[in-house]
Design a protein around this motif. Structure first.
Motif, short mmCIF file in Angstrom:
data_model
loop_
_atom_site.label_atom_id
_atom_site.label_comp_id
_atom_site.label_asym_id
_atom_site.label_seq_id
_atom_site.Cartn_x
_atom_site.Cartn_y
_atom_site.Cartn_z
N ALA A 33 0.81 -1.25 0.10
CA ALA A 33 0.00 0.05 0.24
C ALA A 33 0.75 1.20 0.06
O ALA A 33 1.94 1.22 0.71
CB ALA A 33 -0.88 0.11 1.19
N THR A 52 -4.37 1.00 -1.57
CA THR A 52 -3.92 -0.25 -1.33
C THR A 52 -3.44 -0.96 -2.66
O THR A 52 -3.50 -0.74 -3.59
CB THR A 52 -5.02 -0.92 -0.74
OG1 THR A 52 -5.98 -1.33 -1.64
CG2 THR A 52 -5.67 -0.15 0.46
N SER A 53 -2.78 -2.21 -2.44
CA SER A 53 -2.58 -3.02 -3.40
C SER A 53 -3.78 -3.72 -4.18
O SER A 53 -3.63 -4.04 -5.34
CB SER A 53 -2.04 -4.37 -2.71
OG SER A 53 -2.73 -5.06 -1.84
N TYR A 58 -8.06 6.22 -0.67
CA TYR A 58 -8.66 7.10 0.47
C TYR A 58 -7.88 8.25 0.37
O TYR A 58 -6.93 8.43 0.10
CB TYR A 58 -8.11 6.30 1.84
CG TYR A 58 -8.62 4.77 1.77
CD1 TYR A 58 -7.89 3.83 1.43
CD2 TYR A 58 -9.92 4.56 2.33
CE1 TYR A 58 -8.23 2.39 1.57
CE2 TYR A 58 -10.43 3.29 2.43
CZ TYR A 58 -9.53 2.18 2.07
OH TYR A 58 -10.01 0.76 2.24
N SER A 98 3.91 0.67 2.64
CA SER A 98 3.37 -0.16 3.79
C SER A 98 3.15 -1.64 3.08
O SER A 98 2.29 -1.75 2.52
CB SER A 98 2.26 0.30 4.32
OG SER A 98 1.74 -0.56 5.37
N TRP A 100 1.72 -4.81 2.33
CA TRP A 100 0.22 -5.48 2.71
C TRP A 100 -0.48 -4.34 3.54
O TRP A 100 -1.35 -4.77 4.30
CB TRP A 100 0.40 -6.81 3.13
CG TRP A 100 1.11 -7.93 2.51
CD1 TRP A 100 1.92 -8.71 2.86
CD2 TRP A 100 0.66 -8.44 1.22
NE1 TRP A 100 2.41 -9.47 2.05
CE2 TRP A 100 1.55 -9.21 0.92
CE3 TRP A 100 -0.53 -7.93 0.44
CZ2 TRP A 100 1.31 -9.93 -0.28
CZ3 TRP A 100 -0.53 -8.48 -0.91
CH2 TRP A 100 0.36 -9.49 -1.14
N GLY A 101 -0.57 -3.13 3.35
CA GLY A 101 -1.00 -2.21 4.10
C GLY A 101 -2.71 -2.09 3.78
O GLY A 101 -2.83 -2.64 2.66
N SER A 102 -3.26 -1.38 4.55
CA SER A 102 -4.66 -1.26 4.59
C SER A 102 -5.06 0.22 3.82
O SER A 102 -6.14 0.09 3.88
CB SER A 102 -5.38 -1.53 5.81
OG SER A 102 -4.97 -0.60 6.86
N GLY A 103 -4.04 0.95 3.69
CA GLY A 103 -4.50 2.53 3.42
C GLY A 103 -4.54 3.11 4.51
O GLY A 103 -5.40 4.11 4.54
N SER A 104 -3.80 2.86 5.66
CA SER A 104 -3.91 3.77 6.75
C SER A 104 -3.72 4.98 6.74
O SER A 104 -2.73 5.67 5.90
CB SER A 104 -3.05 2.84 7.80
OG SER A 104 -3.20 3.73 9.03
N SER A 109 1.95 3.40 10.39
CA SER A 109 1.50 2.17 9.52
C SER A 109 2.59 1.97 8.22
O SER A 109 2.51 0.92 7.77
CB SER A 109 0.19 2.20 9.13
OG SER A 109 -0.42 2.19 10.25
N TYR A 110 3.25 2.86 7.94
CA TYR A 110 4.43 2.89 6.79
C TYR A 110 5.80 2.73 7.06
O TYR A 110 6.23 3.45 8.04
CB TYR A 110 4.08 4.07 5.89
CG TYR A 110 2.80 4.18 5.37
CD1 TYR A 110 1.70 4.78 6.13
CD2 TYR A 110 2.37 3.85 4.01
CE1 TYR A 110 0.38 5.01 5.63
CE2 TYR A 110 1.14 4.01 3.71
CZ TYR A 110 0.07 4.44 4.53
OH TYR A 110 -1.17 4.66 3.96
#
Length: 123
Positions: A33, A52-53, A58, A98, A100-104, A109-110
């Motif tokens: 992400a 995200t991936s 967002y 990040s 596999w991040g969630s778009g935080s 988170s990065y």
């Protein structure tokens, strides 16, 4: 340490547009992400946008409707198109990644960050 490389910043008049780019070489880019944050003088670094991936996007309320975040996995690159720029958009813009991040919206988170690119919007 792997670095993200930002480009596309500059000086633009209010109402103008810019496209920021960020390249993240040497990784399985599609697993990451990506986010954009910005920091104005005397202020904390704040969230701007994330993708995200799975291509979910967002946006901060301050740029929603004026910005489009996209990614090109073949080029390991993301793009932030910003339109109708305002003087309050003036800041250093940082790209972040990040796994596999969630778009935080949270900086913590990065794991990876770029050096930043300056965006200045004149009134």
């Amino acid at each position: 340490q792997v670095q993200l490389v930002e480009s596309g910043g500059g000086l633009v008049q209010a109402g103008g547009s810019l496209r920021l780019s960020c390249t993240f070489p040497g990784r399985i880019f599609s697993r990451y992400a990506m986010g954009w944050f910005r920091q104005a003088p005397g202020k904390e670094r704040e969230f701007v946008a994330a993708i995200t991936s799975g291509y979910m996007t967002y946006y901060a309320d301050s740029v929603k409707g004026r910005s489009t975040f996209s990614r090109d996995n073949a080029k390991n690159t993301v793009y932030l198109q910003m339109n109708s720029l305002k003087p309050e958009d003036t800041a250093v813009y940082y790209c972040a990644a990040s796994l596999w991040g969630s778009g935080s919206r949270s900086r913590s988170s990065y794991e990876h960050w770029g050096q930043g690119t300056q965006v200045t919007v004149s009134s």
